[in-house]
Design a protein around this motif. Structure first.
Motif, mmCIF file in Angstrom:
data_model
loop_
_atom_site.group_PDB
_atom_site.id
_atom_site.type_symbol
_atom_site.label_atom_id
_atom_site.label_comp_id
_atom_site.label_asym_id
_atom_site.label_seq_id
_atom_site.Cartn_x
_atom_site.Cartn_y
_atom_site.Cartn_z
ATOM 1 N N LEU A 1 -4.464 -2.401 -2.546
ATOM 2 C CA LEU A 1 -4.913 -1.535 -3.636
ATOM 3 C C LEU A 1 -6.209 -0.801 -3.314
ATOM 4 C CD1 LEU A 1 -4.632 -0.619 -6.639
ATOM 5 C CD2 LEU A 1 -5.959 -2.674 -7.245
ATOM 6 N N LEU B 1 2.394 1.663 -3.448
ATOM 7 C CA LEU B 1 1.401 2.093 -4.435
ATOM 8 C C LEU B 1 1.094 3.586 -4.331
ATOM 9 C CD1 LEU B 1 -1.113 -0.906 -4.344
ATOM 10 C CD2 LEU B 1 0.313 -0.218 -6.286
ATOM 11 N N GLN B 2 1.207 4.142 -3.137
ATOM 12 C CA GLN B 2 0.935 5.570 -2.957
ATOM 13 C C GLN B 2 1.895 6.444 -3.759
ATOM 14 O OE1 GLN B 2 0.999 6.306 1.264
ATOM 15 N NE2 GLN B 2 -0.873 5.135 1.648
ATOM 16 N N SER B 3 3.076 5.919 -4.073
ATOM 17 C CA SER B 3 4.079 6.688 -4.814
ATOM 18 C C SER B 3 4.074 6.368 -6.307
ATOM 19 C CB SER B 3 5.478 6.406 -4.244
ATOM 20 O OG SER B 3 5.832 5.043 -4.440
ATOM 21 N N GLN B 4 3.089 5.547 -6.741
ATOM 22 C CA GLN B 4 3.020 5.126 -8.138
ATOM 23 C C GLN B 4 1.722 5.636 -8.779
ATOM 24 O OE1 GLN B 4 5.677 3.684 -9.286
ATOM 25 N NE2 GLN B 4 6.604 3.307 -7.281
ATOM 26 N N PRO C 1 -7.694 0.930 -0.917
ATOM 27 C CA PRO C 1 -7.768 2.321 -0.453
ATOM 28 C C PRO C 1 -7.327 3.339 -1.502
ATOM 29 C CG PRO C 1 -6.689 0.919 1.183
ATOM 30 C CD PRO C 1 -6.791 0.130 -0.075
ATOM 31 N N GLN C 2 -6.589 2.890 -2.510
ATOM 32 C CA GLN C 2 -6.091 3.806 -3.543
ATOM 33 C C GLN C 2 -7.131 4.063 -4.641
ATOM 34 O OE1 GLN C 2 -3.030 4.640 -2.575
ATOM 35 N NE2 GLN C 2 -2.827 2.933 -1.128
ATOM 36 N N LEU D 1 -1.887 5.288 -10.396
ATOM 37 C CA LEU D 1 -2.961 4.340 -10.107
ATOM 38 C C LEU D 1 -3.110 3.385 -11.292
ATOM 39 C CD1 LEU D 1 -5.217 3.575 -8.099
ATOM 40 C CD2 LEU D 1 -6.737 5.105 -9.376
ATOM 41 N N ARG E 1 -10.252 5.061 -6.946
ATOM 42 C CA ARG E 1 -11.077 6.258 -7.061
ATOM 43 C C ARG E 1 -12.285 5.962 -7.950
ATOM 44 N NH1 ARG E 1 -8.469 6.688 -3.436
ATOM 45 N NH2 ARG E 1 -6.865 8.236 -2.888
ATOM 46 N N ALA F 1 0.835 -1.208 0.000
ATOM 47 C CA ALA F 1 0.000 0.000 0.000
ATOM 48 C C ALA F 1 0.866 1.253 0.000
ATOM 49 C CB ALA F 1 -0.929 -0.013 1.209
ATOM 50 N N GLN F 2 1.924 1.242 0.799
ATOM 51 C CA GLN F 2 2.823 2.400 0.854
ATOM 52 C C GLN F 2 3.507 2.617 -0.496
ATOM 53 O OE1 GLN F 2 5.878 2.099 3.843
ATOM 54 N NE2 GLN F 2 6.500 4.231 3.633
#
Length: 245
Positions: A125, A72-75, A127-128, A77, A130, A69-70
């Motif tokens: 994934l 993915l936050q920097s990548q 929480p990321q 979507l 949209r 998760a961490q």
């Protein structure tokens, strides 16, 4: 649910990317979508494209959820997610031929690799995601996980874990279908592919039923690229036809 278009994905995530079919899928995706950002996750190192970002982690481990998760936050979507994680045999274990060969250890290991690696990636994934960002998720599953298709028996641990994976995919299709405007979540059976997973059993497989990794990858990507809204929540064969649960 709105009808999403089938435009080329801008970002693709492949899990289990260091396996035989995982590598073939990455190469097919790079060739077909050269402008897409490729994200890969596996227990080993993988470097196939300059636009690739890789995370080395074991998705069967519950601690991988936070780490993934961490990362993915920097990548970007991902528009597509393809999870290839799976196991059939390992040192000291081959698929069971009868009930008395079943062990708790083998079943738990099968579930850990074949189910939890997909569950943990989905948890990382989710929480990321949209609402207005289209998502296509494909878990590589197996026809032997179909309860209705099972006429031979045997292979208890593998069949049970793949049936559980199929149920996970079905549940994800419902939950994410409510959360996202455009969402297609499927399980795909790639056919028997010439990789380490099938090696001990290839002598019993007709030559025309054992597929090169590149061919299986091409077929899987074509199935994903051609998905319709009505396909979400299904188990699909490599030619896009439906396999009954």
């Amino acid at each position: 649910m709105n009808q999403p278009d089938n435009s080329p994905p801008a970002c693709i995530l492949v899990a289990g990317a260091s396996g035989g079919l995982g590598v073939a899928l990455c190469r097919e995706l790079i060739a077909r979508f050269p402008r897409a950002t490729l994200l890969t996750v596996s227990r080993g190192e993988v470097q196939l494209a300059p636009t690739q970002s890789h995370l080395k982690t074991n998705l069967s481990d519950p601690e991988s959820v936070a780490a993934t998760a961490q990362w993915l936050q920097s990548q970007p979507l991902p528009n597509w997610v393809i999870n290839c994680c799976g196991t059939l045999h390992w040192d000291g274990h081959l698929p069971e031929k009868n009930l008395l060969q079943c062990t708790d250890e083998a079943l738990l290991r099968s579930i850990s690799v074949n189910v939890l690696s997909h569950l943990h990636l989905a948890q990382a994934l989710s929480p990321q995601l949209r609402r207005q960002s289209p998502l296509t998720w494909a878990s590589l599953s197996a026809k032997v996980g179909s309860i209705e298709d099972n006429g031979l028996g045997g292979w208890y641990s593998y069949r049970m874990s793949k049936a559980a994976l199929n149920m996970l995919v079905r549940n994800l299709s419902i939950e994410w279908g409510r959360k996202l405007d455009s969402c297609r979540v499927v399980a795909v059976h790639p056919g028997t592919t010439d990789t380490a997973l099938s090696k001990p059993f290839q002598k019993n497989i007709a030559v025309d039923k054992l597929y090169a990794p590149a061919l299986s990858a091409e077929r899987v990507v074509s199935v994903i690229a051609g998905l319709q809204d009505s396909d979400t929540g299904k188990l699909l064969f490599w030619d896009g036809t439906t396999i009954h649960w």
